[in-house]
Design an enzyme around this catalytic site. Structure first.
Site, PDB file in Angstrom:
ATOM      1  N   ASP A 133      33.077  -1.242  62.742  1.00 46.46           N
ATOM      2  CA  ASP A 133      32.304  -1.202  61.507  1.00 46.46           C
ATOM      3  C   ASP A 133      31.351  -2.395  61.433  1.00 46.46           C
ATOM      4  OD1 ASP A 133      31.630  -0.244  58.855  1.00 46.46           O
ATOM      5  OD2 ASP A 133      32.866  -1.885  58.080  1.00 46.46           O
ATOM      6  N   HIS A 174      37.805  -1.825  62.293  1.00 42.60           N
ATOM      7  CA  HIS A 174      37.123  -2.849  61.495  1.00 42.60           C
ATOM      8  C   HIS A 174      36.027  -3.530  62.328  1.00 42.60           C
ATOM      9  CE1 HIS A 174      36.633  -5.866  58.390  1.00 42.60           C
ATOM     10  NE2 HIS A 174      36.919  -6.833  59.244  1.00 42.60           N
TER      11      HIS A 174
END
Length: 101
Positions: free
Chosen positions: A81, A78
Site C-alpha cells: 500500500d 501494508h
C-alpha cells in the site's frame, strides 16, 4: 523481527521517503523552483526503484519453493500500500510539474 520483516519495514520506510520527496517537489512548484522540483522527483524515482528492488526480491523468494519464506501477510500488504501510493503520488506530481512549468 525476522530478516524478511525487516526488509518489509525498509520497503515501507523507503516508500514513505519517496512520497515525501514528491510532495516536497510539489511545494517547490508553488514557488516556481522547477529545477529543485525536478531534482526532488528524480530522488523520489530513485527511491521508488530501490523499493521496487526490495519488493521484487521478496516476491521472488515467496514464489521460490526451495527458499523458506515466512507468511508475513498483513505487513506485506501494508508495505504494498505504501509503495503503490508513493508511486502514484510521484507520477501525479511529476505530471503537474510538467503541466505547470
Amino acid at each position: 523481527m525476522t530478516k524478511e520483516e525487516q526488509e518489509i519495514v525498509q520497503l515501507i520506510s523507503i516508500a514513505g521517503e519517496s512520497k515525501a520527496k514528491a510532495f516536497e517537489a510539489l511545494k517547490c512548484v508553488k514557488t516556481k523552483d522547477f529545477d529543485l522540483a525536478k531534482d526532488l522527483i528524480a530522488e523520489s524515482r530513485n527511491l521508488d526503484l530501490e523499493a521496487h528492488n526490495i519488493q521484487t526480491d521478496l516476491i521472488t523468494r515467496e514464489l521460490n519453493e526451495d527458499v523458506e519464506s515466512s507468511n508475513v501477510g498483513l505487513l506485506m500488504v501494508h508495505a504494498q500500500d505504501h509503495y503503490m501510493t508513493s508511486q502514484l503520488a510521484r507520477d501525479l506530481i511529476e505530471t503537474l510539474i510538467s503541466v505547470l512549468q
